[in-house]
Design a protein around this motif. Structure first.
Motif, PDB file in Angstrom:
ATOM      1  N   GLY A   3      10.427  44.996  57.489  1.00 47.08           N
ATOM      2  CA  GLY A   3      10.098  45.901  56.408  1.00 47.08           C
ATOM      3  C   GLY A   3      11.194  45.965  55.358  1.00 47.08           C
ATOM      4  N   ARG A   5      12.858  48.296  51.975  1.00 45.38           N
ATOM      5  CA  ARG A   5      12.975  49.617  51.368  1.00 45.38           C
ATOM      6  C   ARG A   5      12.790  49.410  49.869  1.00 45.38           C
ATOM      7  N   CYS A  26      -0.877  57.791  53.581  1.00 47.81           N
ATOM      8  CA  CYS A  26       0.395  57.409  54.195  1.00 47.81           C
ATOM      9  C   CYS A  26       1.283  58.620  54.461  1.00 47.81           C
ATOM     10  N   ARG A  40       8.452  60.026  49.388  1.00 47.16           N
ATOM     11  CA  ARG A  40       8.794  58.976  50.332  1.00 47.16           C
ATOM     12  C   ARG A  40       7.612  58.757  51.257  1.00 47.16           C
ATOM     13  N   ALA A  41       7.329  57.502  51.569  1.00 44.37           N
ATOM     14  CA  ALA A  41       6.197  57.182  52.440  1.00 44.37           C
ATOM     15  C   ALA A  41       6.412  55.807  53.051  1.00 44.37           C
ATOM     16  N   ARG A  42       5.704  55.545  54.134  1.00 48.71           N
ATOM     17  CA  ARG A  42       5.706  54.216  54.730  1.00 48.71           C
ATOM     18  C   ARG A  42       4.375  53.544  54.405  1.00 48.71           C
ATOM     19  N   VAL A  43       4.462  52.356  53.831  1.00 48.11           N
ATOM     20  CA  VAL A  43       3.279  51.555  53.495  1.00 48.11           C
ATOM     21  C   VAL A  43       3.373  50.266  54.292  1.00 48.11           C
ATOM     22  N   ALA A  45       4.749  47.906  56.742  1.00 48.48           N
ATOM     23  CA  ALA A  45       6.081  47.800  57.329  1.00 48.48           C
ATOM     24  C   ALA A  45       7.173  48.308  56.407  1.00 48.48           C
ATOM     25  N   HIS A  46       6.808  48.737  55.215  1.00 49.69           N
ATOM     26  CA  HIS A  46       7.801  49.021  54.183  1.00 49.69           C
ATOM     27  C   HIS A  46       7.976  50.518  53.928  1.00 49.69           C
ATOM     28  N   GLU A  47       9.198  50.905  53.593  1.00 49.28           N
ATOM     29  CA  GLU A  47       9.492  52.271  53.206  1.00 49.28           C
ATOM     30  C   GLU A  47       9.520  52.355  51.679  1.00 49.28           C
ATOM     31  N   CYS A  73      17.694  50.905  48.282  1.00 48.66           N
ATOM     32  CA  CYS A  73      16.483  50.130  48.017  1.00 48.66           C
ATOM     33  C   CYS A  73      16.860  48.690  47.674  1.00 48.66           C
ATOM     34  N   GLU A 225       1.716  46.000  50.284  1.00 51.55           N
ATOM     35  CA  GLU A 225       1.169  45.745  51.616  1.00 51.55           C
ATOM     36  C   GLU A 225       1.186  44.266  51.967  1.00 51.55           C
TER      37      GLU A 225
END
Length: 228
Positions: A3, A5, A26, A40-43, A45-47, A73, A225
């Motif tokens: 993932g 950032r 999310c 802030r969110a997780r999409v 595998a990514h933050e 980031c 994604e």
């Protein structure tokens, strides 16, 4: 999959709120980054850390720098509305291939328009991110020009087109690209055309803003994604 950032820089509510809405599934967490609203969110595998930076180059550059320095980031992205300078039509979604600050002017000192002494001043897009965006149906390429002015003067529009070869104009991308270039961080910008940068641009831009379209947010999340 490893993932990433990813920091997302968005200028104002009309562009930020649709992105937040698209993140609802999310479970985004609202917060503040250096005085600016963020989520802030997780999409996949990514933050994701998305910031509403405010309009203009200084706001955009500062938030990009904070996302890199404070939030670690490793990728910076941007969405927003732009004026068409050539080729594009209202509603088109474009990905920037290069970015220039058109209002940077040292011509009285013998420099070319936009030229920064001993520095890069045309910033290329990250090839991997750009290809990922162009894989989304309907997204086309744009040469991005940037400046701290809402472009509605046809004379200035033609000047920027002829001097810099730009096809769209906005108020953030060149500044973000400059920060990312110096930091060695990949940058992607997706913009939707809201007007033709003419004397009718303000009305057209306002109309597009009032609609608060989700197209850009949906496309950006599709790109995120799909990243490995």
């Amino acid at each position: 999959m490893t993932g990433r950032r990813i920091g997302v820089v968005i200028a104002d509510d009309y562009e930020f709120l649709p992105f937040v809405e698209e993140l609802r599934s999310c479970q985004p967490v609202e917060g503040v980054l250096r005085g600016k609203p963020c989520v802030r969110a997780r999409v996949g595998a990514h933050e994701i850390v998305a910031v509403k930076c405010g309009i203009g180059k200084v706001n955009a550059a500062a938030s990009a720098a904070f996302l890199i320095a404070d939030e670690n980031c490793g990728v910076i992205m941007n969405i927003g509305l732009s004026g068409a300078v050539s080729r594009h039509r209202k509603g088109d979604v474009v990905v920037g291939t290069s970015f220039t600050e058109c209002d940077f002017d040292l011509t009285p000192l013998g420099r070319a328009p936009g030229e920064k002494p001993q520095d890069v001043y045309v910033y290329p897009a990250d090839e991997t991110l750009m290809r990922a965006a162009l894989a989304v149906p309907g997204v086309t390429q744009a040469v991005c020009g940037c400046g701290d002015v809402f472009l509605s003067d046809p004379v200035r529009k033609e000047l920027y087109r002829d001097v810099f070869g730009i096809t769209e104009f906005d108020m953030e991308t060149g500044a973000i690209a400059s920060v990312c270039h110096d930091a060695g961080v990949p940058f992607l910008s997706l913009r939707q055309i809201s007007d033709d940068a003419s004397d009718k641009a303000a009305d057209s831009y306002t109309e597009m803003n009032d609609r608060c379209e989700k197209t850009l947010a949906q496309i950006l999340l599709t790109v995120i994604e799909g990243l490995s």
